[in-house]
Design a protein around this motif. Structure first.
Motif, mmCIF file in Angstrom:
data_model
loop_
_atom_site.group_PDB
_atom_site.id
_atom_site.type_symbol
_atom_site.label_atom_id
_atom_site.label_comp_id
_atom_site.label_asym_id
_atom_site.label_seq_id
_atom_site.Cartn_x
_atom_site.Cartn_y
_atom_site.Cartn_z
ATOM 1 N N GLN A 52 0.820 -1.207 0.000
ATOM 2 C CA GLN A 52 0.000 0.000 0.000
ATOM 3 C C GLN A 52 0.854 1.257 0.000
ATOM 4 O O GLN A 52 0.555 2.231 -0.700
ATOM 5 C CB GLN A 52 -0.928 -0.006 1.216
ATOM 6 N N LEU A 53 1.931 1.254 0.785
ATOM 7 C CA LEU A 53 2.794 2.433 0.837
ATOM 8 C C LEU A 53 3.513 2.658 -0.485
ATOM 9 O O LEU A 53 3.684 3.801 -0.923
ATOM 10 C CB LEU A 53 3.795 2.298 1.983
ATOM 11 N N GLU A 55 2.364 1.926 -3.402
ATOM 12 C CA GLU A 55 1.372 2.465 -4.325
ATOM 13 C C GLU A 55 1.043 3.921 -4.016
ATOM 14 O O GLU A 55 0.925 4.752 -4.926
ATOM 15 C CB GLU A 55 0.098 1.621 -4.258
ATOM 16 N N ARG A 56 0.912 4.252 -2.746
ATOM 17 C CA ARG A 56 0.500 5.599 -2.353
ATOM 18 C C ARG A 56 1.616 6.634 -2.530
ATOM 19 O O ARG A 56 1.333 7.811 -2.756
ATOM 20 C CB ARG A 56 0.057 5.611 -0.884
ATOM 21 N N THR A 57 2.868 6.216 -2.376
ATOM 22 C CA THR A 57 3.980 7.177 -2.371
ATOM 23 C C THR A 57 4.798 7.191 -3.651
ATOM 24 O O THR A 57 5.451 8.196 -3.953
ATOM 25 C CB THR A 57 4.952 6.873 -1.219
ATOM 26 N N GLN A 248 -6.270 3.496 7.316
ATOM 27 C CA GLN A 248 -6.566 4.605 6.411
ATOM 28 C C GLN A 248 -5.909 5.904 6.889
ATOM 29 O O GLN A 248 -5.196 6.572 6.138
ATOM 30 C CB GLN A 248 -8.086 4.780 6.275
ATOM 31 N N LEU A 251 -1.770 5.366 7.093
ATOM 32 C CA LEU A 251 -1.053 5.295 5.821
ATOM 33 C C LEU A 251 -1.195 6.591 5.028
ATOM 34 O O LEU A 251 -0.261 6.996 4.323
ATOM 35 C CB LEU A 251 -1.541 4.104 5.003
ATOM 36 N N ALA A 252 -2.340 7.266 5.150
ATOM 37 C CA ALA A 252 -2.497 8.563 4.483
ATOM 38 C C ALA A 252 -1.503 9.579 5.036
ATOM 39 O O ALA A 252 -0.889 10.353 4.280
ATOM 40 C CB ALA A 252 -3.926 9.070 4.647
ATOM 41 N N ALA A 255 2.047 8.654 3.853
ATOM 42 C CA ALA A 255 2.214 8.975 2.437
ATOM 43 C C ALA A 255 2.399 10.468 2.231
ATOM 44 O O ALA A 255 3.279 10.903 1.466
ATOM 45 C CB ALA A 255 1.013 8.467 1.634
ATOM 46 N N GLU A 256 1.594 11.279 2.907
ATOM 47 C CA GLU A 256 1.718 12.728 2.781
ATOM 48 C C GLU A 256 3.082 13.209 3.266
ATOM 49 O O GLU A 256 3.720 14.059 2.637
ATOM 50 C CB GLU A 256 0.604 13.428 3.553
#
Length: 272
Positions: A52-53, A55-57, A248, A251-252, A255-256
């Motif tokens: 997930q990280l 993909e998000r970053t 949620q 990880l948000a 990522a930010e």
């Protein structure tokens, strides 16, 4: 080293074979998030967080099991009381070398967060551009020690050994290497808060309000001592593993933080 998340992948660091996994782009293509697991953790126990990280970053993600955990080589017990400092100062840099890491953010959970914190405060490594500390420990707290003793009882009389056995080849080594240090009477005075004084990189600190192993005093220690930029995320109705219990929000935020660091570095390059 092959950049792969194939099960059973191994690298050799200081004569020990360590299991690892990789997600997303390789180090020469993007920055890397380096994941340092908790005191009873392993590569597999991050579950889908690395994917997930990545993909998000857009970062690569590298996770490994420290010696004594997961599918890595065992260690000799008892561990020394300063095992976290030794892991940071003697092993982590060699792991980064073996993995070919070029620019990274260290992301640690619990004992892994402490190891990341010590590394950033004691080793001059320009590859490390930021820290993500999830439920870090800088000193012992009575309630946390009680929770570890309770885990010891669950390991001996409950099903904890069986549950951990799914993740660790040497489950006795994994558990006792953690539990027996933390419950040693001499460990009650352990304190590595001075590592914070030497950080010069941005930090994201994350803590659940209901964490049985540590209170917000750990985060307050950072706030009172830090000289570099700090972001915090305090989560209600959350225990010791925010990345799994509140994925949620957690990880948000991670990522930010990572994307902001990348933007700042790219702006600096343009200015230069």
């Amino acid at each position: 080293m092959n950049w792969t998340n194939a099960k059973g992948a191994q690298i050799t660091v200081r004569g020990q074979s360590l299991e690892y996994g990789c997600w997303g782009p390789a180090p020469h293509k993007a920055p890397t998030l380096v994941l340092l697991h908790e005191g009873l953790g392993s590569v597999a126990q991050w579950k889908d967080v690395p994917a997930q990280l990545a993909e998000r970053t857009g970062f690569g993600v590298f996770a490994y099991s420290r010696a004594g955990y997961g599918g890595s080589d065992p260690v000799t017990l008892p561990r020394p009381l300063d095992f976290q400092t030794r892991e940071a100062e003697d092993v982590l840099g060699a792991v980064l070398d073996a993995a070919g890491i070029e620019h990274c953010v260290l992301m640690g959970h619990s004992d892994g967060a402490t190891i990341a914190a010590i590394y950033a405060g004691s080793v001059s490594d320009m590859r490390v551009r930021g820290l993500v500390l999830i439920a870090p420990h800088f000193f012992t707290e009575p309630a946390g020690l009680d929770a570890i003793r309770a885990a010891g009882e669950a390991f001996e009389t409950g099903d904890l050994k069986q549950r951990l056995g799914k993740y660790h080849t040497n489950v006795e080594v994994a558990f006792k290497g953690w539990h027996d240090v933390w419950t040693d009477p001499a460990f009650a005075k352990w304190n590595v808060g001075d590592a914070i004084d030497h950080w010069r990189i941005p930090v994201l600190a994350i803590q659940g309000r209901d964490d049985p192993y540590g209170t917000l005093a750990q985060i307050q220690e950072i706030e009172e001592r830090i000289y570099s930029p700090l972001d915090t995320l305090i989560l209600d109705d959350c225990g010791h593993a925010p990345h799994l219990e509140k994925p949620q929000e957690t990880l948000a935020e991670i990522a930010e933080f990572c994307l902001r660091l990348r933007r700042l570095e790219e702006d600096e390059v343009k200015i230069g």
